[in-house]
Scaffold this motif. Structure first.
Motif, PDB file in Angstrom:
ATOM      1  N   ALA A  17      18.350   8.543   8.152  1.00 36.96           N
ATOM      2  CA  ALA A  17      18.217   7.180   8.031  1.00 36.96           C
ATOM      3  C   ALA A  17      16.940   6.564   8.757  1.00 36.96           C
ATOM      4  CB  ALA A  17      19.460   6.311   8.927  1.00 36.96           C
ATOM      5  N   PRO A  18      16.531   5.665   8.170  1.00 38.98           N
ATOM      6  CA  PRO A  18      15.240   4.876   8.703  1.00 38.98           C
ATOM      7  C   PRO A  18      15.439   4.691  10.100  1.00 38.98           C
ATOM      8  CG  PRO A  18      15.838   3.980   6.653  1.00 38.98           C
ATOM      9  CD  PRO A  18      17.053   4.744   6.903  1.00 38.98           C
ATOM     10  N   THR A  19      14.586   4.715  11.045  1.00 35.43           N
ATOM     11  CA  THR A  19      14.795   4.432  12.341  1.00 35.43           C
ATOM     12  C   THR A  19      14.088   2.941  12.624  1.00 35.43           C
ATOM     13  OG1 THR A  19      12.725   5.484  12.870  1.00 35.43           O
ATOM     14  CG2 THR A  19      14.772   6.872  12.831  1.00 35.43           C
ATOM     15  N   SER A  20      13.238   2.445  11.779  1.00 31.89           N
ATOM     16  CA  SER A  20      12.553   1.289  12.019  1.00 31.89           C
ATOM     17  C   SER A  20      12.502   0.142  10.979  1.00 31.89           C
ATOM     18  CB  SER A  20      11.267   1.326  12.591  1.00 31.89           C
ATOM     19  OG  SER A  20      10.247   1.997  11.718  1.00 31.89           O
ATOM     20  N   ALA A  21      12.144  -1.035  10.955  1.00 28.36           N
ATOM     21  CA  ALA A  21      12.045  -1.916  10.019  1.00 28.36           C
ATOM     22  C   ALA A  21      10.881  -1.213   9.141  1.00 28.36           C
ATOM     23  CB  ALA A  21      11.530  -2.991  10.393  1.00 28.36           C
ATOM     24  N   VAL A  22       9.809  -0.719   9.604  1.00 32.62           N
ATOM     25  CA  VAL A  22       8.921  -0.248   8.811  1.00 32.62           C
ATOM     26  C   VAL A  22       9.242   0.892   8.048  1.00 32.62           C
ATOM     27  CG1 VAL A  22       6.377   0.734   8.770  1.00 32.62           C
ATOM     28  CG2 VAL A  22       6.908  -1.054  10.580  1.00 32.62           C
ATOM     29  N   ASP A  23      10.101   1.779   8.558  1.00 26.52           N
ATOM     30  CA  ASP A  23      10.326   2.762   7.911  1.00 26.52           C
ATOM     31  C   ASP A  23      11.419   2.521   6.693  1.00 26.52           C
ATOM     32  OD1 ASP A  23       9.249   4.800   9.339  1.00 26.52           O
ATOM     33  OD2 ASP A  23      11.032   5.103  10.706  1.00 26.52           O
ATOM     34  N   ARG A  24      12.045   1.227   6.754  1.00 31.12           N
ATOM     35  CA  ARG A  24      13.248   0.829   5.764  1.00 31.12           C
ATOM     36  C   ARG A  24      12.347   0.345   4.708  1.00 31.12           C
ATOM     37  NH1 ARG A  24      15.993  -0.354  10.672  1.00 31.12           N
ATOM     38  NH2 ARG A  24      15.148  -2.530  10.456  1.00 31.12           N
ATOM     39  N   LEU A  25      11.082  -0.381   4.914  1.00 30.79           N
ATOM     40  CA  LEU A  25      10.361  -1.271   3.984  1.00 30.79           C
ATOM     41  C   LEU A  25       9.113  -0.141   3.348  1.00 30.79           C
ATOM     42  CD1 LEU A  25       9.760  -4.572   5.950  1.00 30.79           C
ATOM     43  CD2 LEU A  25      11.425  -3.894   3.981  1.00 30.79           C
ATOM     44  N   ALA A  26       9.003   0.940   3.992  1.00 37.50           N
ATOM     45  CA  ALA A  26       7.886   1.872   3.445  1.00 37.50           C
ATOM     46  C   ALA A  26       8.112   2.347   1.850  1.00 37.50           C
ATOM     47  CB  ALA A  26       7.561   2.929   4.206  1.00 37.50           C
ATOM     48  N   PRO A  27       6.970   2.022   1.049  1.00 43.61           N
ATOM     49  CA  PRO A  27       7.450   2.340  -0.281  1.00 43.61           C
ATOM     50  C   PRO A  27       6.956   3.762  -0.347  1.00 43.61           C
ATOM     51  CG  PRO A  27       5.275   1.195  -0.252  1.00 43.61           C
ATOM     52  CD  PRO A  27       6.156   1.188   1.153  1.00 43.61           C
ATOM     53  N   GLU A  28       7.293   4.656  -1.497  1.00 46.87           N
ATOM     54  CA  GLU A  28       6.914   5.699  -1.858  1.00 46.87           C
ATOM     55  C   GLU A  28       5.480   5.863  -1.615  1.00 46.87           C
ATOM     56  OE1 GLU A  28       8.939   8.572  -2.071  1.00 46.87           O
ATOM     57  OE2 GLU A  28      10.520   7.385  -1.167  1.00 46.87           O
ATOM     58  N   PRO A  29       5.097   7.054  -1.397  1.00 45.69           N
ATOM     59  CA  PRO A  29       3.549   7.360  -1.611  1.00 45.69           C
ATOM     60  C   PRO A  29       3.024   7.039  -3.251  1.00 45.69           C
ATOM     61  CG  PRO A  29       4.438   8.876  -0.231  1.00 45.69           C
ATOM     62  CD  PRO A  29       5.599   8.304  -0.695  1.00 45.69           C
ATOM     63  N   THR A  30       1.845   6.637  -3.356  1.00 46.30           N
ATOM     64  CA  THR A  30       1.409   6.254  -4.614  1.00 46.30           C
ATOM     65  C   THR A  30      -0.281   6.630  -4.475  1.00 46.30           C
ATOM     66  OG1 THR A  30       1.519   4.988  -6.649  1.00 46.30           O
ATOM     67  CG2 THR A  30       1.155   3.873  -4.494  1.00 46.30           C
ATOM     68  N   SER A  31      -0.917   6.380  -5.545  1.00 49.12           N
ATOM     69  CA  SER A  31      -2.531   6.217  -5.653  1.00 49.12           C
ATOM     70  C   SER A  31      -2.565   4.742  -6.125  1.00 49.12           C
ATOM     71  CB  SER A  31      -2.719   7.264  -6.504  1.00 49.12           C
ATOM     72  OG  SER A  31      -2.618   6.881  -7.777  1.00 49.12           O
ATOM     73  N   VAL A  32      -4.055   4.639  -5.689  1.00 46.44           N
ATOM     74  CA  VAL A  32      -4.535   3.442  -5.953  1.00 46.44           C
ATOM     75  C   VAL A  32      -4.593   3.283  -7.635  1.00 46.44           C
ATOM     76  CG1 VAL A  32      -6.982   4.159  -6.123  1.00 46.44           C
ATOM     77  CG2 VAL A  32      -6.532   1.729  -5.516  1.00 46.44           C
ATOM     78  N   ALA A  33      -4.806   4.432  -8.255  1.00 45.83           N
ATOM     79  CA  ALA A  33      -4.605   4.153  -9.695  1.00 45.83           C
ATOM     80  C   ALA A  33      -3.422   3.769 -10.273  1.00 45.83           C
ATOM     81  CB  ALA A  33      -4.889   5.947 -10.356  1.00 45.83           C
ATOM     82  N   ASP A  34      -2.055   4.400  -9.341  1.00 53.34           N
ATOM     83  CA  ASP A  34      -0.966   4.040  -9.821  1.00 53.34           C
ATOM     84  C   ASP A  34      -0.610   2.414  -9.454  1.00 53.34           C
ATOM     85  OD1 ASP A  34      -0.264   6.689 -10.456  1.00 53.34           O
ATOM     86  OD2 ASP A  34       0.807   6.911  -8.552  1.00 53.34           O
ATOM     87  N   LEU A  35      -1.252   1.994  -8.534  1.00 52.04           N
ATOM     88  CA  LEU A  35      -1.126   0.433  -8.102  1.00 52.04           C
ATOM     89  C   LEU A  35      -1.859  -0.492  -9.183  1.00 52.04           C
ATOM     90  CD1 LEU A  35      -1.922   0.501  -4.263  1.00 52.04           C
ATOM     91  CD2 LEU A  35       0.424   0.258  -5.301  1.00 52.04           C
ATOM     92  N   LEU A  36      -3.002   0.197  -9.636  1.00 50.00           N
ATOM     93  CA  LEU A  36      -3.630  -0.432 -10.728  1.00 50.00           C
ATOM     94  C   LEU A  36      -3.017  -0.753 -11.912  1.00 50.00           C
ATOM     95  CD1 LEU A  36      -6.495  -2.082 -10.992  1.00 50.00           C
ATOM     96  CD2 LEU A  36      -6.983   0.226 -12.010  1.00 50.00           C
ATOM     97  N   ALA A  37      -2.495   0.459 -12.402  1.00 53.75           N
ATOM     98  CA  ALA A  37      -1.476   0.373 -13.630  1.00 53.75           C
ATOM     99  C   ALA A  37      -0.426  -0.459 -13.465  1.00 53.75           C
ATOM    100  CB  ALA A  37      -1.206   2.120 -14.067  1.00 53.75           C
ATOM    101  N   GLU A  38       0.385  -0.321 -12.489  1.00 54.12           N
ATOM    102  CA  GLU A  38       1.501  -1.133 -11.932  1.00 54.12           C
ATOM    103  C   GLU A  38       1.228  -2.562 -12.205  1.00 54.12           C
ATOM    104  OE1 GLU A  38       3.259   0.196  -8.514  1.00 54.12           O
ATOM    105  OE2 GLU A  38       3.541   2.010  -8.969  1.00 54.12           O
ATOM    106  N   ALA A  39      -0.146  -3.272 -11.565  1.00 54.90           N
ATOM    107  CA  ALA A  39      -0.317  -4.334 -11.606  1.00 54.90           C
ATOM    108  C   ALA A  39      -0.629  -4.948 -13.022  1.00 54.90           C
ATOM    109  CB  ALA A  39      -1.359  -4.551 -10.684  1.00 54.90           C
ATOM    110  N   ARG A  40      -1.469  -3.938 -13.706  1.00 53.46           N
ATOM    111  CA  ARG A  40      -1.752  -4.527 -15.188  1.00 53.46           C
ATOM    112  C   ARG A  40      -0.502  -4.432 -16.017  1.00 53.46           C
ATOM    113  NH1 ARG A  40      -7.632  -1.744 -15.712  1.00 53.46           N
ATOM    114  NH2 ARG A  40      -8.623  -3.421 -14.380  1.00 53.46           N
TER     115      ARG A  40
END
Length: 165
Positions: A17-40
């Motif tokens: 189980a997540p132990t902190s608020a940061v752990d609960r909100l942290a998204p799955e790791p991705t790449s900047v290319a993925d972020l760019l594709a998602e934004a577009r």
């Protein structure tokens, strides 16, 4: 010996189980290319187009807000789009956020066309996505950025029309 009851066999291990608020909100790791594709993809899904350099002058005449987020050394060397507003990337969200006490005077409203411009149209895509999350429903970015604008032979000014710090 009878077969074991399938309810007694352990299943896959449960993640801790997540132990902190940061752990609960942290998204799955991705790449900047993925972020760019998602934004577009989000931009296209919202029916928002990335204007071209050739379209930009008419959009500015019609009241669009061009936000230049390029670095100072790039702007000083390559010049400025007439009508553009330089807003340093480090303060951009605070200067445009309609709810911010540090909002820039005369800034765009949530329904205004806001066009973000960087060098080549990558960082500006991510910034436009952040502006849409702040409520700027028509935030987009200039396809191919300033360098595409310059390559199109459009007017370049030595100084910005406005500089917001």
């Amino acid at each position: 010996m009878p077969d074991p009851d399938p309810r007694d066999t352990p299943g896959p291990a449960e993640p801790p189980a997540p132990t902190s608020a940061v752990d609960r909100l942290a998204p799955e790791p991705t790449s900047v290319a993925d972020l760019l594709a998602e934004a577009r993809a989000a931009q296209r899904a919202a029916g928002i187009r990335r204007p071209t350099a050739a379209e930009l002058p008419a959009l500015l005449t019609d009241g669009a807000h061009l936000i230049d987020i390029r670095t100072p050394w790039t702007r000083d060397t390559e010049g400025h789009v007439p009508g553009g507003i330089v807003v340093e990337h480090t303060v951009l969200l605070w200067r445009l956020d309609p709810a911010s006490p540090n909002r820039m005077a005369g800034g765009p409203g949530p329904d205004d066309l806001v066009i973000v411009m960087c060098n080549e149209g990558y960082q500006s895509t991510l910034t436009a996505e952040a502006l849409r999350r702040l409520g700027f429903s028509r935030a987009t970015d200039l396809a191919d950025g300033f360098r595409g604008y310059a390559a199109a032979g459009l007017p370049i000014a030595a100084h910005p029309t406005r500089y917001v710090t």
